[in-house]
Design a protein around this motif. Structure first.
Motif, short mmCIF file in Angstrom:
data_model
loop_
_atom_site.label_atom_id
_atom_site.label_comp_id
_atom_site.label_asym_id
_atom_site.label_seq_id
_atom_site.Cartn_x
_atom_site.Cartn_y
_atom_site.Cartn_z
N HIS A 191 42.19 23.60 -19.57
CA HIS A 191 40.96 22.89 -20.13
C HIS A 191 41.00 22.30 -21.45
O HIS A 191 41.46 23.00 -22.49
N GLU A 219 29.87 25.05 -23.51
CA GLU A 219 30.40 24.71 -22.18
C GLU A 219 31.92 25.37 -22.22
O GLU A 219 32.37 26.06 -21.04
N ALA A 220 32.53 25.11 -23.35
CA ALA A 220 34.05 25.47 -23.29
C ALA A 220 33.95 27.14 -23.19
O ALA A 220 34.99 27.52 -22.28
N LYS A 236 31.80 29.08 -21.75
CA LYS A 236 31.39 29.23 -20.36
C LYS A 236 32.51 29.23 -19.64
O LYS A 236 32.81 30.15 -18.60
N THR A 237 33.35 28.24 -19.56
CA THR A 237 34.52 27.80 -18.79
C THR A 237 35.47 29.04 -18.84
O THR A 237 36.12 29.51 -18.17
N SER A 267 34.41 32.27 -17.10
CA SER A 267 34.13 32.20 -15.83
C SER A 267 35.31 32.47 -14.75
O SER A 267 36.28 31.71 -15.16
N SER A 314 36.37 29.45 -12.90
CA SER A 314 37.20 28.00 -13.29
C SER A 314 38.61 28.30 -13.37
O SER A 314 39.46 27.10 -13.36
N ALA A 316 40.68 29.34 -15.55
CA ALA A 316 40.94 29.15 -16.80
C ALA A 316 41.79 30.12 -17.28
O ALA A 316 41.79 31.30 -17.12
N VAL A 350 41.80 27.56 -22.83
CA VAL A 350 40.86 26.61 -23.19
C VAL A 350 40.95 25.91 -24.56
O VAL A 350 41.03 26.72 -25.45
#
Length: 350
Positions: A320, A329-330, A332-333, A336, A339, A341, A344
């Motif tokens: 990401h 938002e990064a 949170k990604t 989560s 996602s 992820a 990031v």
């Protein structure tokens, strides 16, 4: 150097604010960087969520970020090996250079080390940042800023394998298939490991590990460390002689003690409980060496060589990308599980 020096500043749990901070002026042996790529680490997420990570607590506003790469825009007096326009990876821990630990090469343990985004020191999730030139590593043209930021977790992986004495013929267990665990797997194979097995509770992360070269993977489905240790031995066809614990879960630490071959080593990368209960007698009678690590020392050159030579593909773990203003938002990604992820990256120059 046009524009304001915008920074992502953590004021407390879940409280990230975008603030204009002074543009730093490089002093002797320092360079000023226009920051490009900054990765989000597990420790960053802990600070963001709780204001704490291990023994460190955010007690004053702190600029976030320590997995970073950027471009030199100005050099201070005494800098001869870097110039404006050079792209560099930032080794975030700067020691005193004069104590016994520093002089014997263990500068990561220096009591006066300043480490980016570890209270009370600011990090580099900002537009402009200054750093000692000798802890900036020039990137070859073929190595991107994203890859430069990934040298930080890769250095952890390199140091972990060194501490475990991974070499030709090693059988390696890695608990935790996050970015550091998968990077440790890739490094272990480059160091000659015959087989590497990773454990995790995430099917997605294990699939990524398998696609990137893991010999074996096991999804953890038991709460009995001895049972899991037996599964590991059955799957590998032997007991691992090196176990690298990257999950920060006490259960994995206990599993590693049961799983590791007598006379082998366990490397503690993850940070579990302060007071963890372990099968001490098993570890003692098997003469298993339990080794801690704290960050890394003298590992950036090796990490850069792994990347520049193509031996370790760190790009494959970057899932990401976000501009600086989307830092929340990064995070949170990155946190989560939905996602999927892995790593990031925040782009401070966007």
């Amino acid at each position: 150097m046009s524009g304001d020096n915008l920074a992502a500043v953590l004021h407390g749990p879940l409280d990230v604010r975008f603030e204009k901070i002074p543009i730093p002026e490089p002093s002797h042996n320092e360079v000023m960087l226009c920051m490009g790529s900054v990765g989000i680490c597990g420790s960053d997420i802990k600070y963001w969520q709780t204001g704490k990570c291990g023994r460190f607590t955010v007690e004053a506003p702190m600029v976030m970020g320590h997995e970073a790469a950027g471009t030199v825009v100005k050099v201070g007096p005494g800098v001869h090996d870097l110039k404006a326009g050079d792209r560099v990876a930032v080794e975030p821990g700067v020691p005193c250079r004069t104590c016994h630990l520093c002089k014997t090469g263990k500068y990561n343990l220096c009591k006066d080390v300043s480490f980016c985004a570890t209270p009370p020191d600011d990090g580099n999730m900002c537009k402009f940042y200054k750093h000692p030139a000798d802890f900036c590593f020039k990137l070859p043209d073929k190595v991107s800023l994203d890859e430069g930021a990934m040298l930080e977790p890769l250095a952890v992986a390199v140091y972990s394998c060194k501490r475990g004495e991974v070499g030709p013929g090693s059988h390696v267990l890695i608990c935790g298939a996050g970015p550091v665990g998968i990077l440790a797997m890739m490094v272990a194979k480059q160091m000659g490991a015959t087989s590497v097995l990773l454990t995790d509770i995430s099917e997605n992360r294990l699939a990524v590990a398998k696609s990137l070269g893991a010999s074996h993977v096991i999804k953890v489905s038991t709460d009995d460390p001895k049972e899991l240790a037996n599964q590991i031995e059955a799957t590998m066809g032997c007991q691992p002689n090196v176990s690298i614990e990257c999950s920060a879960v006490d259960f994995s630490f206990r599993t590693a003690i049961y799983a590791t071959y007598p006379g082998g080593s366990i490397v503690m990368v993850g940070r579990g409980s302060f007071d963890v209960t372990i099968p001490y007698t098993i570890a003692a009678t098997k003469e298993v060496d339990i080794k801690g690590i704290f960050r890394y020392a003298n590992c950036y050159p090796a990490a850069l060589e792994f990347v520049s030579s193509g031996a370790v593909d760190v790009k494959s773990l970057i899932t990401h990308h976000f501009p600086l203003l989307d830092t929340v938002e990064a995070f949170k990604t990155a946190k989560s599980p939905d996602s999927n992820a892995m790593k990031v990256i925040i782009h401070c120059d966007q």
